[in-house]
Motif scaffolding. Sequence first.
Motif, PDB file in Angstrom:
ATOM      1  N   GLU A   1      31.192  -1.090 -57.931  1.00 43.05           N
ATOM      2  CA  GLU A   1      31.272  -2.359 -57.206  1.00 43.05           C
ATOM      3  C   GLU A   1      30.147  -2.430 -56.171  1.00 43.05           C
ATOM      4  O   GLU A   1      29.500  -3.454 -56.022  1.00 43.05           O
ATOM      5  CB  GLU A   1      32.640  -2.441 -56.524  1.00 43.05           C
ATOM      6  N   ASP A   2      29.917  -1.315 -55.460  1.00 37.49           N
ATOM      7  CA  ASP A   2      28.838  -1.265 -54.465  1.00 37.49           C
ATOM      8  C   ASP A   2      27.471  -1.426 -55.119  1.00 37.49           C
ATOM      9  O   ASP A   2      26.563  -2.008 -54.548  1.00 37.49           O
ATOM     10  CB  ASP A   2      28.862   0.057 -53.689  1.00 37.49           C
ATOM     11  N   ARG A   3      27.304  -0.881 -56.330  1.00 39.31           N
ATOM     12  CA  ARG A   3      26.006  -0.944 -57.012  1.00 39.31           C
ATOM     13  C   ARG A   3      25.725  -2.322 -57.594  1.00 39.31           C
ATOM     14  O   ARG A   3      24.575  -2.689 -57.782  1.00 39.31           O
ATOM     15  CB  ARG A   3      25.958   0.086 -58.143  1.00 39.31           C
ATOM     16  N   THR A   4      26.766  -3.064 -57.900  1.00 44.02           N
ATOM     17  CA  THR A   4      26.547  -4.333 -58.591  1.00 44.02           C
ATOM     18  C   THR A   4      26.852  -5.553 -57.738  1.00 44.02           C
ATOM     19  O   THR A   4      26.469  -6.652 -58.105  1.00 44.02           O
ATOM     20  CB  THR A   4      27.407  -4.402 -59.872  1.00 44.02           C
ATOM     21  N   GLY A   5      27.540  -5.388 -56.623  1.00 41.05           N
ATOM     22  CA  GLY A   5      27.878  -6.523 -55.765  1.00 41.05           C
ATOM     23  C   GLY A   5      26.650  -7.047 -55.030  1.00 41.05           C
ATOM     24  O   GLY A   5      25.558  -6.484 -55.096  1.00 41.05           O
ATOM     25  N   GLU A   6      26.849  -8.145 -54.334  1.00 40.21           N
ATOM     26  CA  GLU A   6      25.752  -8.735 -53.568  1.00 40.21           C
ATOM     27  C   GLU A   6      25.351  -7.810 -52.429  1.00 40.21           C
ATOM     28  O   GLU A   6      26.175  -7.095 -51.869  1.00 40.21           O
ATOM     29  CB  GLU A   6      26.174 -10.088 -53.004  1.00 40.21           C
ATOM     30  N   LEU A   7      24.082  -7.877 -52.065  1.00 46.26           N
ATOM     31  CA  LEU A   7      23.591  -7.104 -50.936  1.00 46.26           C
ATOM     32  C   LEU A   7      24.008  -7.788 -49.636  1.00 46.26           C
ATOM     33  O   LEU A   7      23.962  -9.014 -49.534  1.00 46.26           O
ATOM     34  CB  LEU A   7      22.068  -6.985 -50.981  1.00 46.26           C
TER      35      LEU A   7
ATOM     36  N   LEU B   1      21.605   1.675 -50.417  1.00 45.52           N
ATOM     37  CA  LEU B   1      20.393   1.296 -51.146  1.00 45.52           C
ATOM     38  C   LEU B   1      19.933   2.419 -52.066  1.00 45.52           C
ATOM     39  O   LEU B   1      19.432   2.163 -53.166  1.00 45.52           O
ATOM     40  CB  LEU B   1      19.282   0.894 -50.166  1.00 45.52           C
ATOM     41  N   LEU B   2      20.125   3.668 -51.634  1.00 43.33           N
ATOM     42  CA  LEU B   2      19.804   4.812 -52.489  1.00 43.33           C
ATOM     43  C   LEU B   2      20.727   4.842 -53.704  1.00 43.33           C
ATOM     44  O   LEU B   2      20.279   5.059 -54.836  1.00 43.33           O
ATOM     45  CB  LEU B   2      19.931   6.121 -51.703  1.00 43.33           C
ATOM     46  N   ILE B   3      22.016   4.610 -53.484  1.00 40.63           N
ATOM     47  CA  ILE B   3      22.989   4.598 -54.579  1.00 40.63           C
ATOM     48  C   ILE B   3      22.637   3.519 -55.590  1.00 40.63           C
ATOM     49  O   ILE B   3      22.723   3.734 -56.795  1.00 40.63           O
ATOM     50  CB  ILE B   3      24.427   4.382 -54.031  1.00 40.63           C
ATOM     51  N   ARG B   4      22.204   2.369 -55.118  1.00 43.80           N
ATOM     52  CA  ARG B   4      21.845   1.265 -56.007  1.00 43.80           C
ATOM     53  C   ARG B   4      20.510   1.497 -56.716  1.00 43.80           C
ATOM     54  O   ARG B   4      20.157   0.768 -57.626  1.00 43.80           O
ATOM     55  CB  ARG B   4      21.733  -0.038 -55.220  1.00 43.80           C
ATOM     56  N   GLY B   5      19.763   2.492 -56.256  1.00 43.10           N
ATOM     57  CA  GLY B   5      18.472   2.776 -56.878  1.00 43.10           C
ATOM     58  C   GLY B   5      17.371   1.833 -56.425  1.00 43.10           C
ATOM     59  O   GLY B   5      16.322   1.748 -57.063  1.00 43.10           O
ATOM     60  N   LEU B   6      17.579   1.139 -55.296  1.00 43.36           N
ATOM     61  CA  LEU B   6      16.571   0.203 -54.802  1.00 43.36           C
ATOM     62  C   LEU B   6      15.537   0.886 -53.923  1.00 43.36           C
ATOM     63  O   LEU B   6      14.414   0.423 -53.809  1.00 43.36           O
ATOM     64  CB  LEU B   6      17.244  -0.943 -54.034  1.00 43.36           C
TER      65      LEU B   6
END
Length: 184
Positions: free
Chosen positions: A83-89, A126-131
């Motif tokens: 959910e954290d990786r795909t939800g809105e920033l 942001l690290l978890i999301r790979g950004l």
Amino acid sequence: MNSTCPLTTLLESILFVSDRPITIKKLALITGVAIDEIRESVAFLVERYNPDRSGIVLVTHGESLQFVTHPDAAESVASLLDEDRTGELTRAALETLAVVSYRGPISRPGIEEIRGVNCSLTLRNLLIRGLVESRDTAVGEKVYSISLDFLRSLGLQKTDQLPDFDSLNTPEGIDPKQSVESSV
């Protein structure tokens, strides 16, 4: 070492905010405490965060330590992280991402100086999301820069293709007194 903070509390705090394993030697350097004392406190923490008693487990591998979630909670934790990786920033994430994009590689204190707030959790997300990605410098300071995945998601090949990159990639380009969002 902060004399008002017990060593085990200090070690728990350091291990909690770290996004990767930390060695006993590094803990000794950070705290200014002898390695034997660190080992003694770590043994206490390993017992405290035993899988039979806690949802957080202190994993040790050789000289490295890291807090992880209990293995039985993996499915629920993965669901939350997805959910954290795909939800809105969030606004904080967007501001931090803008700072890293235009000023990276940049240290966490450098980001916090510009934003005026603590960015530890935002950077972790942001690290978890790979950004963003992090690396250690020669002097042991961690610096952050945008990831190739982030550039690719914007359809860019290089960081300098970001809008207004030349004007915002200077010390004067991002004014800590202004919102980063209004600068980008």
